[in-house]
Design an enzyme around this catalytic site. Sequence first.
Site, PDB file in Angstrom:
ATOM      1  N   LYS A  98       2.229-124.465  -0.336  1.00 41.91           N
ATOM      2  CA  LYS A  98       2.173-123.057  -0.743  1.00 41.91           C
ATOM      3  C   LYS A  98       1.056-122.417   0.067  1.00 41.91           C
ATOM      4  O   LYS A  98      -0.115-122.779  -0.074  1.00 41.91           O
ATOM      5  CB  LYS A  98       1.876-122.952  -2.240  1.00 41.91           C
ATOM      6  CG  LYS A  98       1.587-121.523  -2.684  1.00 41.91           C
ATOM      7  CD  LYS A  98       1.285-121.429  -4.171  1.00 41.91           C
ATOM      8  CE  LYS A  98       0.569-120.122  -4.482  1.00 41.91           C
ATOM      9  NZ  LYS A  98       0.266-119.965  -5.915  1.00 41.91           N
ATOM     10  N   GLY A 159      -3.944-114.532 -11.952  1.00 47.04           N
ATOM     11  CA  GLY A 159      -4.689-114.834 -13.168  1.00 47.04           C
ATOM     12  C   GLY A 159      -4.808-113.682 -14.140  1.00 47.04           C
ATOM     13  O   GLY A 159      -5.509-113.790 -15.144  1.00 47.04           O
ATOM     14  N   ALA A 185       2.255-115.492  -9.686  1.00 45.99           N
ATOM     15  CA  ALA A 185       1.032-114.757 -10.035  1.00 45.99           C
ATOM     16  C   ALA A 185       1.280-113.563 -10.940  1.00 45.99           C
ATOM     17  O   ALA A 185       2.175-112.760 -10.713  1.00 45.99           O
ATOM     18  CB  ALA A 185       0.282-114.273  -8.794  1.00 45.99           C
ATOM     19  N   GLY A 186       0.447-113.502 -11.950  1.00 48.38           N
ATOM     20  CA  GLY A 186       0.420-112.325 -12.804  1.00 48.38           C
ATOM     21  C   GLY A 186       1.317-112.369 -14.029  1.00 48.38           C
ATOM     22  O   GLY A 186       1.113-111.606 -14.973  1.00 48.38           O
ATOM     23  N   ASN A 207       0.958-120.356 -14.049  1.00 46.56           N
ATOM     24  CA  ASN A 207      -0.187-121.225 -14.308  1.00 46.56           C
ATOM     25  C   ASN A 207      -1.051-120.651 -15.432  1.00 46.56           C
ATOM     26  O   ASN A 207      -1.091-121.146 -16.545  1.00 46.56           O
ATOM     27  CB  ASN A 207      -1.002-121.435 -13.026  1.00 46.56           C
ATOM     28  CG  ASN A 207      -2.123-122.475 -13.164  1.00 46.56           C
ATOM     29  OD1 ASN A 207      -2.558-123.041 -12.183  1.00 46.56           O
ATOM     30  ND2 ASN A 207      -2.598-122.783 -14.358  1.00 46.56           N
ATOM     31  N   THR A 208      -1.703-119.509 -15.144  1.00 43.57           N
ATOM     32  CA  THR A 208      -2.693-118.997 -16.098  1.00 43.57           C
ATOM     33  C   THR A 208      -2.107-118.703 -17.476  1.00 43.57           C
ATOM     34  O   THR A 208      -2.746-118.976 -18.493  1.00 43.57           O
ATOM     35  CB  THR A 208      -3.333-117.710 -15.525  1.00 43.57           C
ATOM     36  OG1 THR A 208      -3.944-118.032 -14.280  1.00 43.57           O
ATOM     37  CG2 THR A 208      -4.371-117.144 -16.473  1.00 43.57           C
TER      38      THR A 208
END
Lengths: 257, 77
Positions: A98, A159, A185-186, A207-208
Amino acid sequence: MHCDNFVLGGKTLTSRLLIGTGKYGNDALIPEIAEASGAEVITVALRRVDMSNAKGNILRQIPPHMQLLPNTSGARNADEAVRLARLARAAGVGDWIKIEVISDTRHLLPDGYETAKATEILARDGFVVLPYMNPDLYVARDLVNAGAAAVMPLGAPIGSNRGLATREMISILLEEIELPIIVDAGIGRPSQACEAMEMGASACLVNTAIASANDPVLMAAAFGRAVEAGRRAWLAGMGRVLDKGAEASSPLTGFLG
Amino acid sequence: MSTINNSGGPELRFILNGEAVTCPDGQNLGGYLTSAGLDPKKVVAEINGQILKPEHFTDYLLNAGDQVEIIHFVGGG
């Protein structure tokens, strides 16, 4: 439970959720999270070993059937991303990478020009290149031409859990770009992952939102199902929307007298 | 540039992850990492900008002034 397969980098996946390994206070949770999510692709980062306090290796926590996706986080330009990618490959974890090239530490937005340069070098070198990118049509086209295996537009800054702030721009990529589009993301809620999939995204990377949930294992399961639901909805084709008024779903005849 | 260590043998100084460190002259990278408490199979190295795979760590004799980076995987998104 799965419906259609997803082919990415020559590998057939049954899950369209990719997960990360960052921000877990306790890395021992990762096997449970991986299992609950159903994900088959998992990201990791590369860093210098702290020689005075070498911790256990994160790879021990990753189920062996999963495809490892090292990222180039920490790279500020194409050369640094290429260097990290080659180190990852030398570690013997395959050739998926990535690309993440970020020099702006406040907003953590990816540098499209440097990302395309790194993508071109690494794709030519035989890597399966998955670049994290701003959902810009021209950058996406550059990445296609550079040999990317997919493009990974951000929904909102890394994040942030702010969801599909870039919805309109991602829609344009979905319309114009032939490669798989993985929203990265996001994404903060399962409903937002579901919406991305309903729009026609090929997959989501989360992830986050999982790591910061009160119960990350339960949230991982929720994301797995949301991504699956969104994919099924996209395959099913959405019903029409009435501009105004209503239309009864039950017959308007045969009422009791 | 070799110097004499506390045990009387010659030692050399190199840069490891940005910090100056010393080891006995003739030390190989694999041996150094093991003595530092690391499992050499779990890391990857870059020496003077060149990648060195774990299977070659014991073949590499450290030199004075080497710039050594020892990298491993950590959690990330």
